[in-house]
Write a protein that holds these residues in place. Structure first.
Motif, mmCIF file in Angstrom:
data_model
loop_
_atom_site.group_PDB
_atom_site.id
_atom_site.type_symbol
_atom_site.label_atom_id
_atom_site.label_comp_id
_atom_site.label_asym_id
_atom_site.label_seq_id
_atom_site.Cartn_x
_atom_site.Cartn_y
_atom_site.Cartn_z
ATOM 1 N N UNK A 91 0.811 -1.210 0.000
ATOM 2 C CA UNK A 91 0.000 0.000 0.000
ATOM 3 C C UNK A 91 0.851 1.268 0.000
ATOM 4 N N UNK A 92 2.105 1.168 0.486
ATOM 5 C CA UNK A 92 2.987 2.331 0.570
ATOM 6 C C UNK A 92 4.080 2.325 -0.490
ATOM 7 N N UNK A 93 4.137 1.287 -1.307
ATOM 8 C CA UNK A 93 5.252 1.100 -2.224
ATOM 9 C C UNK A 93 5.127 2.026 -3.432
ATOM 10 N N UNK A 94 6.235 2.683 -3.747
ATOM 11 C CA UNK A 94 6.303 3.588 -4.898
ATOM 12 C C UNK A 94 7.442 3.130 -5.797
ATOM 13 N N UNK A 95 7.188 3.072 -7.101
ATOM 14 C CA UNK A 95 8.212 2.651 -8.055
ATOM 15 C C UNK A 95 8.066 3.447 -9.343
ATOM 16 N N UNK A 96 9.185 3.674 -9.997
ATOM 17 C CA UNK A 96 9.150 4.328 -11.306
ATOM 18 C C UNK A 96 8.821 3.329 -12.411
ATOM 19 N N UNK A 97 8.821 2.035 -12.062
ATOM 20 C CA UNK A 97 8.531 0.985 -13.047
ATOM 21 C C UNK A 97 7.035 0.705 -13.132
ATOM 22 N N UNK A 98 6.594 0.350 -14.335
ATOM 23 C CA UNK A 98 5.266 -0.232 -14.526
ATOM 24 C C UNK A 98 5.494 -1.715 -14.766
ATOM 25 N N UNK A 99 4.776 -2.562 -14.039
ATOM 26 C CA UNK A 99 5.062 -3.994 -14.054
ATOM 27 C C UNK A 99 4.076 -4.736 -14.963
ATOM 28 N N UNK A 100 4.646 -5.583 -15.824
ATOM 29 C CA UNK A 100 3.832 -6.391 -16.734
ATOM 30 C C UNK A 100 3.150 -7.535 -16.001
ATOM 31 N N UNK A 101 3.789 -8.024 -14.944
ATOM 32 C CA UNK A 101 3.245 -9.105 -14.130
ATOM 33 C C UNK A 101 3.414 -8.728 -12.666
ATOM 34 N N UNK A 102 2.335 -8.840 -11.897
ATOM 35 C CA UNK A 102 2.397 -8.668 -10.450
ATOM 36 C C UNK A 102 1.883 -9.952 -9.820
ATOM 37 N N UNK A 103 2.686 -10.565 -8.975
ATOM 38 C CA UNK A 103 2.273 -11.796 -8.312
ATOM 39 C C UNK A 103 1.981 -11.522 -6.840
ATOM 40 N N UNK A 104 0.975 -12.207 -6.346
ATOM 41 C CA UNK A 104 0.633 -12.167 -4.918
ATOM 42 C C UNK A 104 0.456 -13.614 -4.487
ATOM 43 N N UNK A 105 1.270 -14.063 -3.563
ATOM 44 C CA UNK A 105 1.183 -15.443 -3.114
ATOM 45 C C UNK A 105 0.140 -15.607 -2.036
ATOM 46 N N UNK A 106 0.479 -16.351 -0.992
ATOM 47 C CA UNK A 106 -0.485 -16.647 0.062
ATOM 48 C C UNK A 106 -0.545 -15.482 1.044
ATOM 49 N N UNK A 107 -0.892 -14.295 0.515
ATOM 50 C CA UNK A 107 -0.861 -13.088 1.335
ATOM 51 C C UNK A 107 -1.996 -12.127 1.042
ATOM 52 N N UNK A 108 -2.886 -12.492 0.147
ATOM 53 C CA UNK A 108 -3.955 -11.582 -0.254
ATOM 54 C C UNK A 108 -4.766 -11.111 0.952
ATOM 55 N N UNK A 109 -4.984 -12.013 1.906
ATOM 56 C CA UNK A 109 -5.817 -11.702 3.065
ATOM 57 C C UNK A 109 -5.166 -10.726 4.040
ATOM 58 N N UNK A 110 -3.859 -10.439 3.862
ATOM 59 C CA UNK A 110 -3.199 -9.483 4.746
ATOM 60 C C UNK A 110 -3.207 -8.066 4.181
ATOM 61 N N UNK A 111 -3.641 -7.902 2.942
ATOM 62 C CA UNK A 111 -3.598 -6.588 2.312
ATOM 63 C C UNK A 111 -4.796 -5.744 2.740
ATOM 64 N N UNK A 112 -4.566 -4.453 2.856
ATOM 65 C CA UNK A 112 -5.629 -3.486 3.133
ATOM 66 C C UNK A 112 -6.327 -3.197 1.806
ATOM 67 N N UNK A 113 -7.510 -3.744 1.607
ATOM 68 C CA UNK A 113 -8.106 -3.900 0.275
ATOM 69 C C UNK A 113 -8.086 -2.632 -0.579
ATOM 70 N N UNK A 114 -8.718 -1.572 -0.155
ATOM 71 C CA UNK A 114 -8.849 -0.395 -1.030
ATOM 72 C C UNK A 114 -7.493 0.244 -1.356
ATOM 73 N N UNK A 115 -6.641 0.507 -0.357
ATOM 74 C CA UNK A 115 -5.311 1.036 -0.698
ATOM 75 C C UNK A 115 -4.482 0.067 -1.539
ATOM 76 N N UNK A 116 -4.653 -1.254 -1.294
ATOM 77 C CA UNK A 116 -3.893 -2.242 -2.069
ATOM 78 C C UNK A 116 -4.331 -2.234 -3.532
ATOM 79 N N UNK A 117 -5.636 -2.177 -3.777
ATOM 80 C CA UNK A 117 -6.123 -2.139 -5.157
ATOM 81 C C UNK A 117 -5.650 -0.872 -5.857
#
Length: 251
Positions: A91-117
């Protein structure tokens, strides 16, 4: 996710594995390109990042847990894989890159939904895809699997009701839609003691959380699972899953 600090050195060893066939199948079916950039969210010890690295040009990982990042650095060095790792919440991560693939493993349930999206939408390339990945023991095909879950949940020191969060539910109402799902099953033999230690790689029965009840949990699991073991090993059917999301359901 400080609750994972005591699992960093054992997570990769004892959790249900992603197989080489899983990585090659997903990369082939989704036609990963050698110019693609991949971001692994809540990367932990780097299982997805390292597994997909040969199929893309650049891999970055982000995780808030320092011990997990240290484990990922060590694993990447052992695998001869170049990873760029960042200590941060998604939710706080900033990057100059645009990523073609973003993977999320067994961690979806730990993300703060709206800021994460919002962060995922910002970080994802226009034609990029998000892979929600998991690998789990098939309860219907593996006779001892339900016993393992029942015992562990009785010892769980934290609420585990959110563990079943589905990617489709997580992204509902967002610009991201599920476009396909890739499933790669395999059969493996796992030492009984490794399965017992697997219980401590999960946050609500980690050594840090369960404390002095650890020996009791291990003793109960050993007693219940031993009848299913042959020469100290358990047979289990594991399925690796990649649920694929993109900005358009027609992507």
């Amino acid at each position: 996710m400080g609750r994972f600090s005591s699992t960093a050195n054992t997570y990769a060893r004892y959790r249900e594995p992603y197989t080489p066939e899983f990585f090659s199948t997903v990369a082939r079916e989704l036609q990963f390109g050698k110019s693609d950039k991949l971001l692994d969210v809540a990367c932990g010890p780097g299982l997805l990042a390292i597994g997909f690295a040969p199929s893309v040009a650049r891999v970055e990982g982000v995780d808030p847990e320092p011990n997990m990042l240290a484990a990922a650095r060590e694993a990447a060095a052992n695998a001869g894989t170049a990873l760029s790792l960042h200590k941060s919440r998604l939710e706080d991560f900033v990057s100059s890159n645009a990523f073609d693939v973003i993977t999320i493993g067994r961690a979806l349930h730990w993300l703060d939904r709206d800021p994460a999206i919002a962060a995922l939408d910002r970080l994802l390339a226009p034609a990029g895809r998000i892979l929600v990945c998991g690998a789990s023991t098939d309860r219907d095909l593996t006779p001892w699997a339900k016993l393992f879950i029942e015992v562990r949940e009785r010892y769980a020191a934290l609420d585990h009701s959110h563990y079943g969060l589905d990617g489709t539910d997580f992204f509902a109402g967002s610009p991201l839609h599920k476009v396909t799902e890739i499933r790669v099953p395999h059969l493996q033999t796992t030492p009984l003691e490794d399965v017992i230690q697997r219980s401590h790689t999960m946050s609500n029965t980690s050594p840090e959380v369960i404390g002095d009840r650890r020996a009791d949990l291990e003793r109960e699991l050993r007693a219940l699972l031993t009848p299913y073991a042959h020469n100290g090993n358990l047979e289990e059917h594991i399925t690796g899953v990649a649920s694929v999301f993109a900005r358009s359901a027609l992507s």
